[in-house]
Design a protein around this motif. Sequence first.
Motif, PDB file in Angstrom:
ATOM      1  N   LEU A  13       0.818  -1.207   0.000  1.00 60.52           N
ATOM      2  CA  LEU A  13       0.000   0.000   0.000  1.00 60.52           C
ATOM      3  C   LEU A  13       0.855   1.261   0.000  1.00 60.52           C
ATOM      4  O   LEU A  13       0.482   2.274  -0.605  1.00 60.52           O
ATOM      5  CB  LEU A  13      -0.952  -0.006   1.195  1.00 60.52           C
ATOM      6  CG  LEU A  13      -2.008  -1.123   1.171  1.00 60.52           C
ATOM      7  CD1 LEU A  13      -2.883  -1.061   2.412  1.00 60.52           C
ATOM      8  CD2 LEU A  13      -2.867  -1.042  -0.090  1.00 60.52           C
ATOM      9  N   ASP A  14       2.021   1.202   0.643  1.00 57.85           N
ATOM     10  CA  ASP A  14       2.941   2.347   0.605  1.00 57.85           C
ATOM     11  C   ASP A  14       3.436   2.582  -0.818  1.00 57.85           C
ATOM     12  O   ASP A  14       3.474   3.726  -1.294  1.00 57.85           O
ATOM     13  CB  ASP A  14       4.123   2.115   1.542  1.00 57.85           C
ATOM     14  CG  ASP A  14       3.749   2.235   3.013  1.00 57.85           C
ATOM     15  OD1 ASP A  14       2.663   2.772   3.308  1.00 57.85           O
ATOM     16  OD2 ASP A  14       4.546   1.780   3.860  1.00 57.85           O
TER      17      ASP A  14
ATOM     18  N   GLN B 231       0.744   4.036  -2.989  1.00 57.74           N
ATOM     19  CA  GLN B 231       0.522   5.461  -2.749  1.00 57.74           C
ATOM     20  C   GLN B 231       1.592   6.306  -3.429  1.00 57.74           C
ATOM     21  O   GLN B 231       1.290   7.350  -4.027  1.00 57.74           O
ATOM     22  CB  GLN B 231       0.495   5.741  -1.247  1.00 57.74           C
ATOM     23  CG  GLN B 231       0.061   7.144  -0.889  1.00 57.74           C
ATOM     24  CD  GLN B 231      -0.334   7.269   0.572  1.00 57.74           C
ATOM     25  OE1 GLN B 231       0.244   6.615   1.444  1.00 57.74           O
ATOM     26  NE2 GLN B 231      -1.309   8.105   0.851  1.00 57.74           N
TER      27      GLN B 231
ATOM     28  N   LEU C 190       0.746   6.317  -7.085  1.00 55.81           N
ATOM     29  CA  LEU C 190      -0.411   7.175  -7.338  1.00 55.81           C
ATOM     30  C   LEU C 190       0.004   8.636  -7.417  1.00 55.81           C
ATOM     31  O   LEU C 190      -0.395   9.371  -8.342  1.00 55.81           O
ATOM     32  CB  LEU C 190      -1.453   6.983  -6.232  1.00 55.81           C
ATOM     33  CG  LEU C 190      -2.708   7.860  -6.308  1.00 55.81           C
ATOM     34  CD1 LEU C 190      -3.501   7.568  -7.573  1.00 55.81           C
ATOM     35  CD2 LEU C 190      -3.584   7.646  -5.082  1.00 55.81           C
ATOM     36  N   GLN C 191       0.846   9.048  -6.483  1.00 57.34           N
ATOM     37  CA  GLN C 191       1.295  10.445  -6.478  1.00 57.34           C
ATOM     38  C   GLN C 191       2.123  10.770  -7.714  1.00 57.34           C
ATOM     39  O   GLN C 191       1.968  11.843  -8.314  1.00 57.34           O
ATOM     40  CB  GLN C 191       2.086  10.724  -5.203  1.00 57.34           C
ATOM     41  CG  GLN C 191       1.222  10.683  -3.945  1.00 57.34           C
ATOM     42  CD  GLN C 191       2.016  10.687  -2.663  1.00 57.34           C
ATOM     43  OE1 GLN C 191       3.237  10.523  -2.661  1.00 57.34           O
ATOM     44  NE2 GLN C 191       1.331  10.855  -1.543  1.00 57.34           N
TER      45      GLN C 191
ATOM     46  N   TRP D 106      -7.034  -0.638   0.378  1.00 58.78           N
ATOM     47  CA  TRP D 106      -6.392   0.161  -0.666  1.00 58.78           C
ATOM     48  C   TRP D 106      -6.882   1.606  -0.687  1.00 58.78           C
ATOM     49  O   TRP D 106      -6.182   2.497  -1.183  1.00 58.78           O
ATOM     50  CB  TRP D 106      -6.621  -0.476  -2.043  1.00 58.78           C
ATOM     51  CG  TRP D 106      -8.069  -0.610  -2.413  1.00 58.78           C
ATOM     52  CD1 TRP D 106      -8.904  -1.662  -2.135  1.00 58.78           C
ATOM     53  CD2 TRP D 106      -8.877   0.347  -3.112  1.00 58.78           C
ATOM     54  NE1 TRP D 106     -10.171  -1.429  -2.605  1.00 58.78           N
ATOM     55  CE2 TRP D 106     -10.183  -0.207  -3.219  1.00 58.78           C
ATOM     56  CE3 TRP D 106      -8.629   1.604  -3.661  1.00 58.78           C
ATOM     57  CZ2 TRP D 106     -11.232   0.461  -3.854  1.00 58.78           C
ATOM     58  CZ3 TRP D 106      -9.668   2.275  -4.289  1.00 58.78           C
ATOM     59  CH2 TRP D 106     -10.954   1.704  -4.379  1.00 58.78           C
TER      60      TRP D 106
ATOM     61  N   ARG E 224      -7.012   3.713   1.553  1.00 55.79           N
ATOM     62  CA  ARG E 224      -6.219   4.666   2.335  1.00 55.79           C
ATOM     63  C   ARG E 224      -5.191   5.401   1.475  1.00 55.79           C
ATOM     64  O   ARG E 224      -4.704   6.467   1.851  1.00 55.79           O
ATOM     65  CB  ARG E 224      -5.531   3.966   3.514  1.00 55.79           C
ATOM     66  CG  ARG E 224      -4.297   3.151   3.205  1.00 55.79           C
ATOM     67  CD  ARG E 224      -3.594   2.799   4.506  1.00 55.79           C
ATOM     68  NE  ARG E 224      -2.483   1.879   4.378  1.00 55.79           N
ATOM     69  CZ  ARG E 224      -1.244   2.245   4.034  1.00 55.79           C
ATOM     70  NH1 ARG E 224      -0.988   3.503   3.721  1.00 55.79           N
ATOM     71  NH2 ARG E 224      -0.275   1.352   3.973  1.00 55.79           N
ATOM     72  N   ALA E 225      -4.873   4.820   0.330  1.00 54.13           N
ATOM     73  CA  ALA E 225      -3.928   5.470  -0.576  1.00 54.13           C
ATOM     74  C   ALA E 225      -4.610   6.472  -1.494  1.00 54.13           C
ATOM     75  O   ALA E 225      -3.943   7.229  -2.201  1.00 54.13           O
ATOM     76  CB  ALA E 225      -3.193   4.423  -1.416  1.00 54.13           C
ATOM     77  N   VAL E 226      -5.951   6.479  -1.493  1.00 54.69           N
ATOM     78  CA  VAL E 226      -6.715   7.354  -2.385  1.00 54.69           C
ATOM     79  C   VAL E 226      -7.383   8.450  -1.554  1.00 54.69           C
ATOM     80  O   VAL E 226      -8.346   8.182  -0.832  1.00 54.69           O
ATOM     81  CB  VAL E 226      -7.792   6.555  -3.149  1.00 54.69           C
ATOM     82  CG1 VAL E 226      -8.518   7.458  -4.141  1.00 54.69           C
ATOM     83  CG2 VAL E 226      -7.164   5.368  -3.871  1.00 54.69           C
TER      84      VAL E 226
END
Length: 322
Positions: free
Chosen positions: A59-60, A63, A66-67, A98, A100-102
């Motif tokens: 998940l890290d 993220q 995603l950024q 997942w 939490r990354a959005v």
Amino acid sequence: MARVTVVGAGVIGLSIAHELAVAGHRVQILAAQDALSSVSGVAAAIWFPHGVAHTAPVLDSAQVTLQRFQELAGRPDTGVRMRQGTVLMRRADTDTSWTRAVPHHERLDATQLPAHLVPGTGATGVACTVPVALTDVYLPWLHAEVLALGVTMRTTEVRDLREVLAQENPDALVVAAGMRSAALLADDDETYPVRGQIVRLANPGLTEWVTDNDNPQGLTYVVPRDHDVVCGGTGEVGSWNEQVDPEVEQAILRRACALVPALAGQPVLSRAVGLRPARSSVRVGAVEGYDRPVFACYGHGGAGFTLSWGDAARIAALIGPA
């Protein structure tokens, strides 16, 4: 470290080479095929950690990726687009870690979903905006970026890592060759293929994607791109078959058109099959037993694009600056 050899030129290998070159290393890529010819070229390439355990490192990395994709989406030439869509959920125990990354997502109950999507199932969903990479644009763009950073590439089928270490004499080596990685590293007997088949239809003007992973008829997703729509799919564990199956394609089209009726009657533009490299956990880290540092980065299942920049950063941190 100054000279690093990366084995593999899919989205993972290219991303690693990019980050190592930015860190000041002299990087060489060895690969039997280019990214578009690999499983990376088959992917719908929507940001979503599919086919991997949602561990903290996964998940890290998701993220971080995603950024990075959000930044790249500001440049049309990269082929990255931010697209709104819906993840359908048919089970109460569906893993939503997942999200939490959005930063911006919305939980939807059955009353907020279009009736045709989940008739009589009481399914729920998550609405969010995530990156979609147009593989035929993004992968060539990334390839060009890597070359511009001074990375060299050689087309060759690597069969023995010790041979590469002896002949190329790098200071470090990274194995990022997807399904081939396990065969190159003798200490891995748990990597297996997950066959994915997709069909690409002409886009009738769709922009929103939808996924239905627990569809009782089979994994289903519809991911619109600029000029086509990627419809899938399959998740055949252990299958090495890379041939398109016409019956499977017809089943995919039936599910996709039931999910998104606007696709009915759209012409088929292309079709493909890819073997996702899966294992119990993504492997990112040092490998013992060699006379110099060797690192592994593979086993991403259906989340290669989703984890690409994050795991590339993890490898770059392990190797350190030049």
